[in-house]
Design a protein around this motif. Sequence first.
Motif, short mmCIF file in Angstrom:
data_model
loop_
_atom_site.label_atom_id
_atom_site.label_comp_id
_atom_site.label_asym_id
_atom_site.label_seq_id
_atom_site.Cartn_x
_atom_site.Cartn_y
_atom_site.Cartn_z
N TYR A 39 0.53 -1.36 0.45
CA TYR A 39 -0.18 0.17 0.12
C TYR A 39 1.24 1.39 0.47
O TYR A 39 0.86 2.88 -0.93
N VAL A 40 1.92 0.90 0.82
CA VAL A 40 2.53 2.31 0.57
C VAL A 40 3.36 2.45 -0.12
O VAL A 40 3.24 3.89 -0.99
N GLY A 41 3.49 1.46 -1.63
CA GLY A 41 3.80 1.86 -2.48
C GLY A 41 3.31 2.22 -3.51
O GLY A 41 3.87 3.30 -4.69
N MET A 42 1.85 2.16 -3.38
CA MET A 42 0.43 2.32 -4.69
C MET A 42 0.58 3.75 -3.65
O MET A 42 0.31 4.75 -5.17
N MET A 43 1.06 4.20 -2.74
CA MET A 43 0.51 5.65 -2.72
C MET A 43 1.20 6.27 -2.78
O MET A 43 0.97 7.75 -3.98
N ALA A 84 3.20 5.75 -5.76
CA ALA A 84 3.49 6.42 -7.27
C ALA A 84 2.06 6.26 -8.48
O ALA A 84 1.68 5.87 -9.30
N ALA A 85 0.95 6.14 -7.47
CA ALA A 85 -0.14 6.44 -8.15
C ALA A 85 0.12 8.17 -8.71
O ALA A 85 -0.75 7.50 -10.34
N ARG A 86 0.05 8.74 -8.21
CA ARG A 86 0.71 9.92 -9.32
C ARG A 86 1.34 10.30 -10.94
O ARG A 86 1.19 9.97 -11.74
N TRP A 87 2.78 8.98 -10.32
CA TRP A 87 3.51 8.73 -11.54
C TRP A 87 2.44 7.90 -12.89
O TRP A 87 2.79 7.76 -13.58
N CYS A 96 1.82 8.82 -16.15
CA CYS A 96 2.41 7.37 -17.64
C CYS A 96 1.10 7.05 -18.74
O CYS A 96 1.27 7.16 -19.76
N SER A 97 0.48 7.41 -18.14
CA SER A 97 -1.50 7.08 -18.11
C SER A 97 -1.79 7.89 -19.33
O SER A 97 -2.23 7.64 -20.61
N ILE A 98 -1.38 9.39 -19.03
CA ILE A 98 -1.87 10.37 -19.60
C ILE A 98 -0.71 10.67 -21.28
O ILE A 98 -0.76 10.79 -22.11
N ARG A 99 0.55 10.94 -20.69
CA ARG A 99 1.94 10.07 -21.75
C ARG A 99 1.74 9.51 -22.74
O ARG A 99 2.43 9.44 -23.83
N TRP A 100 1.67 7.89 -22.23
CA TRP A 100 1.59 6.78 -23.09
C TRP A 100 0.33 6.02 -23.05
O TRP A 100 0.69 5.48 -24.33
N GLY A 101 -0.44 6.82 -22.82
CA GLY A 101 -1.97 5.95 -22.93
C GLY A 101 -2.17 4.73 -21.76
O GLY A 101 -1.56 3.87 -21.73
N GLY A 122 3.94 -2.95 -4.99
CA GLY A 122 2.94 -2.18 -4.99
C GLY A 122 3.27 0.08 -5.99
O GLY A 122 2.38 0.11 -6.33
N MET A 123 4.67 -0.22 -5.73
CA MET A 123 4.67 1.43 -6.91
C MET A 123 4.35 0.27 -7.98
O MET A 123 4.37 1.52 -8.98
N LEU A 124 4.74 -0.60 -8.80
CA LEU A 124 4.33 -1.38 -9.97
C LEU A 124 3.55 -1.44 -10.39
O LEU A 124 2.99 -1.61 -11.57
N ASN A 125 2.09 -1.53 -9.23
CA ASN A 125 0.84 -2.09 -9.74
C ASN A 125 0.37 -0.68 -9.77
O ASN A 125 0.04 0.26 -9.09
N GLY A 126 -0.12 -0.61 -11.49
CA GLY A 126 -0.93 0.63 -11.71
C GLY A 126 -2.95 0.23 -11.93
O GLY A 126 -3.05 0.94 -12.53
N THR A 127 -2.51 -1.05 -12.22
CA THR A 127 -4.19 -1.62 -12.84
C THR A 127 -5.05 -1.02 -12.19
O THR A 127 -6.24 -0.77 -12.97
N TYR A 128 -5.01 -1.13 -10.58
CA TYR A 128 -6.14 -0.62 -10.06
C TYR A 128 -6.90 1.12 -10.48
O TYR A 128 -8.58 0.93 -11.05
N GLN A 129 -5.96 1.84 -10.52
CA GLN A 129 -5.94 2.84 -10.67
C GLN A 129 -6.14 3.24 -12.57
O GLN A 129 -7.36 4.14 -12.92
N LEU A 130 -5.50 1.84 -12.96
CA LEU A 130 -6.42 2.45 -14.49
C LEU A 130 -7.25 1.66 -15.08
O LEU A 130 -8.20 2.07 -15.78
N SER A 131 -7.82 0.73 -14.60
CA SER A 131 -8.64 0.20 -14.97
C SER A 131 -9.98 0.89 -14.47
O SER A 131 -11.02 1.07 -15.05
N ARG A 132 -10.07 1.78 -13.35
CA ARG A 132 -11.30 2.46 -12.96
C ARG A 132 -11.52 3.93 -13.96
O ARG A 132 -12.37 4.08 -13.59
N GLY A 133 -10.25 4.17 -14.30
CA GLY A 133 -9.77 5.51 -15.43
C GLY A 133 -10.16 4.64 -16.30
O GLY A 133 -11.48 6.04 -17.11
#
Length: 182
Positions: free
Chosen positions: A75-79, A81-84, A88-93, A129-140
């Motif tokens: 969870y600390v890692g997710m916190m 890296a969330a903005r990163w 990345c999603s805006i920059r590379w899709g 946790g830092m590498l895991n962006g699936t939660y935010q990206l799927s909600r997006g």
Amino acid sequence: WSSLFQFTTRFMSLLGPSISDDTVLKIQVALGCLCTYTEGAAVAQLYPYALRMVTTMNGPLDAAFYSGILNSCNYVGMMFAARWWAYCSIRWGNHNTLKFSLSLTACCLLTCAWVKSFPVLVGLCLLRGMLNGTYQLSRGNLRRSYLKRDLDDTRAFSLVSMASAASSMAAAAWSGITYSVG
């Protein structure tokens, strides 16, 4: 998950006009719930085993304290890296970012399986946790699907939140059962 959303949308459009937009959204909500459920289940699987792992790696001294550190690292890692991931999603899709995140998370999880050192395991859990962006990206993805159709997404996100709560309860219960059997 982004690829799955896009595949579902394309597949439904190939079936012709008989598949409504409403059906496509329902399938996307179901996929969003599935993503959220698997995310919570994956994180909660560590809970019952953490104390035993820490005791094996570090010894019994302060094992509860160190298992708490191990459980919170993801969870600390997710916190951090969330903005990163949003950048990345805006920059590379979203699609490319999601594939990148899933690949790195899978590699990190496989590496965690063979680690015998507690500090290395903590570092890998933090990195996972830092590498895991699936939660935010799927909600997006789900939010964009509703915004594109100019619909209210309140019910969809309440279902996704329910899936998150269900996964936390079910995964913890299943982990406890498997711990007591093993």
